[in-house]
Design a protein around this motif. Structure first.
Motif, PDB file in Angstrom:
ATOM      1  N   LEU A 221     -43.609  -1.846 -58.727  1.00  0.00           N
ATOM      2  CA  LEU A 221     -42.624  -2.465 -57.839  1.00  0.00           C
ATOM      3  C   LEU A 221     -43.307  -3.154 -56.655  1.00  0.00           C
ATOM      4  O   LEU A 221     -43.933  -2.481 -55.836  1.00  0.00           O
ATOM      5  CB  LEU A 221     -41.705  -1.357 -57.312  1.00  0.00           C
ATOM      6  N   GLY A 222     -43.158  -4.465 -56.544  1.00  0.00           N
ATOM      7  CA  GLY A 222     -43.866  -5.211 -55.499  1.00  0.00           C
ATOM      8  C   GLY A 222     -45.326  -5.291 -55.884  1.00  0.00           C
ATOM      9  O   GLY A 222     -46.206  -4.805 -55.192  1.00  0.00           O
ATOM     10  N   THR A 223     -45.563  -5.882 -57.026  1.00  0.00           N
ATOM     11  CA  THR A 223     -46.851  -5.767 -57.725  1.00  0.00           C
ATOM     12  C   THR A 223     -47.988  -6.510 -57.036  1.00  0.00           C
ATOM     13  O   THR A 223     -49.147  -6.184 -57.249  1.00  0.00           O
ATOM     14  CB  THR A 223     -46.674  -6.214 -59.192  1.00  0.00           C
TER      15      THR A 223
ATOM     16  N   LEU B 108     -43.146  -6.314 -60.997  1.00  0.00           N
ATOM     17  CA  LEU B 108     -41.968  -6.974 -60.447  1.00  0.00           C
ATOM     18  C   LEU B 108     -42.254  -7.392 -59.008  1.00  0.00           C
ATOM     19  O   LEU B 108     -42.811  -6.618 -58.224  1.00  0.00           O
ATOM     20  CB  LEU B 108     -40.830  -5.966 -60.527  1.00  0.00           C
ATOM     21  N   ASP B 109     -41.900  -8.619 -58.680  1.00  0.00           N
ATOM     22  CA  ASP B 109     -42.110  -9.119 -57.322  1.00  0.00           C
ATOM     23  C   ASP B 109     -41.145 -10.266 -57.082  1.00  0.00           C
ATOM     24  O   ASP B 109     -40.884 -11.070 -57.976  1.00  0.00           O
ATOM     25  CB  ASP B 109     -43.558  -9.597 -57.148  1.00  0.00           C
ATOM     26  N   ALA B 110     -40.618 -10.348 -55.860  1.00  0.00           N
ATOM     27  CA  ALA B 110     -39.661 -11.408 -55.549  1.00  0.00           C
ATOM     28  C   ALA B 110     -40.347 -12.745 -55.240  1.00  0.00           C
ATOM     29  O   ALA B 110     -39.723 -13.795 -55.340  1.00  0.00           O
ATOM     30  CB  ALA B 110     -38.780 -10.987 -54.367  1.00  0.00           C
ATOM     31  N   ALA B 111     -41.608 -12.694 -54.865  1.00  0.00           N
ATOM     32  CA  ALA B 111     -42.288 -13.923 -54.429  1.00  0.00           C
ATOM     33  C   ALA B 111     -42.934 -14.651 -55.604  1.00  0.00           C
ATOM     34  O   ALA B 111     -43.829 -14.110 -56.253  1.00  0.00           O
ATOM     35  CB  ALA B 111     -43.337 -13.583 -53.377  1.00  0.00           C
ATOM     36  N   PRO B 112     -42.512 -15.895 -55.884  1.00  0.00           N
ATOM     37  CA  PRO B 112     -43.011 -16.590 -57.071  1.00  0.00           C
ATOM     38  C   PRO B 112     -44.519 -16.846 -57.053  1.00  0.00           C
ATOM     39  O   PRO B 112     -45.155 -16.761 -58.108  1.00  0.00           O
ATOM     40  CB  PRO B 112     -42.233 -17.916 -57.070  1.00  0.00           C
TER      41      PRO B 112
ATOM     42  N   SER C 105     -37.933 -10.577 -59.340  1.00  0.00           N
ATOM     43  CA  SER C 105     -36.735  -9.772 -59.286  1.00  0.00           C
ATOM     44  C   SER C 105     -36.727  -9.044 -57.954  1.00  0.00           C
ATOM     45  O   SER C 105     -37.739  -9.006 -57.262  1.00  0.00           O
ATOM     46  CB  SER C 105     -36.769  -8.795 -60.464  1.00  0.00           C
ATOM     47  N   ASP C 106     -35.597  -8.508 -57.596  1.00  0.00           N
ATOM     48  CA  ASP C 106     -35.498  -7.792 -56.326  1.00  0.00           C
ATOM     49  C   ASP C 106     -35.468  -6.282 -56.567  1.00  0.00           C
ATOM     50  O   ASP C 106     -34.864  -5.809 -57.524  1.00  0.00           O
ATOM     51  CB  ASP C 106     -34.232  -8.231 -55.567  1.00  0.00           C
ATOM     52  N   PHE C 107     -36.131  -5.542 -55.650  1.00  0.00           N
ATOM     53  CA  PHE C 107     -36.198  -4.082 -55.745  1.00  0.00           C
ATOM     54  C   PHE C 107     -34.831  -3.419 -55.923  1.00  0.00           C
ATOM     55  O   PHE C 107     -34.721  -2.369 -56.530  1.00  0.00           O
ATOM     56  CB  PHE C 107     -36.755  -3.489 -54.445  1.00  0.00           C
ATOM     57  N   GLN C 108     -33.818  -4.014 -55.303  1.00  0.00           N
ATOM     58  CA  GLN C 108     -32.530  -3.346 -55.251  1.00  0.00           C
ATOM     59  C   GLN C 108     -31.621  -3.677 -56.423  1.00  0.00           C
ATOM     60  O   GLN C 108     -30.488  -3.184 -56.493  1.00  0.00           O
ATOM     61  CB  GLN C 108     -31.821  -3.681 -53.942  1.00  0.00           C
TER      62      GLN C 108
END
Ligand SMILES: Nc1ncnc2c1ncn2[C@@H]1O[C@H](CSCC[C@H](N)C(=O)O)[C@@H](O)[C@H]1O
Ligand SMILES: Nc1ncnc2c1ncn2[C@@H]1O[C@H](CSCC[C@H](N)C(=O)O)[C@@H](O)[C@H]1O
Lengths: 225, 63, 225, 63
Positions: free
Chosen positions: C45-47, C67-71, C91-94
């Motif tokens: 998560l937040g790789t 998984l990470d939100a930042a492209p 993707s988002d953690f939540q």
């Protein structure tokens, strides 16, 4: 030879305190990781001198029960503390005298492998632990730690020598989740300079470093569903 | 032995409740007495403040 | 500022690799403790640079999802490995895009506190984990580590600063068992001699030692029921 | 993106199954395409081999 005969002799020779001193090097790190909350009830399996419970009382556990089959061990352990919240009892690992869901967490250092059937011990722990309760099981005697293999020669109780993987399997067989496995290095034991080797216990300095820094103590943490 | 142990202790063999009988106390602590299984009747002694809850068969071999 | 804006800039400046190098000092110890079996599916998560999954593949996990939100983070992470068994997704953690019981274990380093609601993240993890699956959650930013408090000044994303106890409470609130909590010391960071202080970051050598050796990385291990 | 992800992926919003549509592949890997929620109909793009599974509202604010 019975557990009593073997370990009463140790207790009489003061080996309980010797073990406490040596095991503390790594046991304290295992204890520090336990998710103890104020008011918890903790069981120490094969308590020896009872040091684990004395240490956990400083983190405000409500009650600590130290279980050991050897009467001289529990008698000594009892004499080392005046704390009413710590109690000792003679009992066997495989037939725990506790009700279901009565214990929050369990600790055991250098003890489980003396049981006739360590899987049965883990099953018993699962039974007495509340859901989410942990088993902190620490051993120096295990397959990968080749330096420990000869220990069996010094005691007439048959010892179970599992590998890291066999520990995980045994926990799962007993219905516990495996949350963690780790080698805790012993960085406090004094390692003499190279020219002191061979010593009584180690051929080379490297072997001694491997024993204490690489293998150290194997910790397996189980969680009761 | 502290009486609080009674909250969680049980017979090591059949896990039934135990009944406490006190012979002597010291400052509240039970020094001598026994614990009797309400199911199988096995008597577990308390000596020098320490209950002996070994199953009877192990008590023999290790005594 | 969005997660994307904040962390894309980091990725572009190469901070992803810088974090990998620094976080590895303690992350490797956390990873080593995970009860991974061959064939497991692991989520990171937040790789960031994706180093955790690359390391776990050496222990024969079947699949690793980063998984990470930042492209720009995931684009970089993807470029650092050719391994087909490692995949990255934005993707988002939540709002985890995984089915119930689809993940064996989850790891997260220095990431969860960026979530708007970290308890919701833990609840999502509980949902996607199989029974007995673990969450290895590592953070350097937490209440007791006073040296980390100022980090909030350098990033516009609001950060959640929990204490050790609040981490345990949050895990339990999310329905996870707490199996372990530990401070993993960073013994690899170079600590200059006393006369080099004050440095940009530390007033005294003692402060720097406290930061890295005493506080290090706070690891909380949760287990899904 | 590797097709094996389909075994476990779902819509981040309502957790329903997704339907894969492939635009281009490279050596088996899906490089471009989309994932459509079988429940709410949201379309999640796959670009440069990476699926973007951010919920639509976060996609806006972080785009
Ligand atoms: N089957 C069994 N039931 C109960 N106690 C046992 C047992 N087998 C071994 N023991 C006890 O386990 C202890 C192992 S020695 C370790 C003592 C202590 N935990 C320490 O770290 O120093 C001994 O005190 C021995 O009497
Ligand atoms: N809500 C959120 N959803 C998904 N990713 C997030 C997020 N908040 C932060 N992140 C990501 O989390 C990462 C934190 S930096 C840590 C990266 C890596 N784990 C390491 O140890 O080096 C960043 O890459 C950031 O983009």
């Amino acid at each position: 030879m019975s557990i009593r005969e073997a370990f009463d002799a140790w207790a009489q020779e003061g080996k309980d305190r010797g073990m406490e001193e040596r095991h503390w090097h790594t046991a304290k790190h295992a204890l520090a990781r336990m998710p103890i909350e104020e008011g918890d009830t903790v069981l120490d399996l094969g308590t020896g001198s009872g040091y684990a419970l004395r240490a956990l009382r400083e983190r405000s556990i409500a009650r600590g029960y130290g279980l050991d089959a050897a009467p001289e061990m529990v008698a000594n352990a009892r004499s080392y503390t005046e704390d009413d919240a710590i109690a000792f009892l003679r009992s066997d690992f495989q037939a725990l005298p506790f009700a279901e869901n009565s214990i929050d967490h369990a600790f055991s250092m250098e003890a489980i492998y003396y049981a006739e059937d360590p899987v049965e011990v883990l099953s018993e722990l699962r039974r007495v632990l509340s859901p989410g309760g942990t088993v902190y099981c620490a051993v120096d005697y295990y397959e990968e730690n080749v330096h420990s293999h000869e220990w069996q020669e010094y005691i007439e109780i048959p010892m179970t020598r599992w590998s890291r993987e066999e520990y995980r399997e045994a926990f799962r067989e007993a219905g516990l989740y495996v949350a963690e496995q780790d080698n805790i290095p012993d960085r406090e034991v004094e390692i003499p300079p190279a020219d002191a080797f061979p010593t009584e216990s180690f051929e080379t300095r490297e072997a001694m470093i491997e024993r204490y820094h690489t293998y150290g103590t194997l910790l397996t943490v189980g969680v009761a569903p | 032995m502290n009486e609080e142990l009674m909250d969680i202790v049980c017979c090591p063999v059949d896990k039934a409740e135990l009944e406490l009988s006190v012979e002597s106390r010291d400052d509240g602590e039970i020094v001598a007495g026994s614990l009797t299984c309400t199911e199988c009747g096995t008597v577990y002694p308390i000596e020098d403040g320490i209950p002996n809850l070994l199953p009877p068969d192990m008590r023999e071999t290790s005594a």
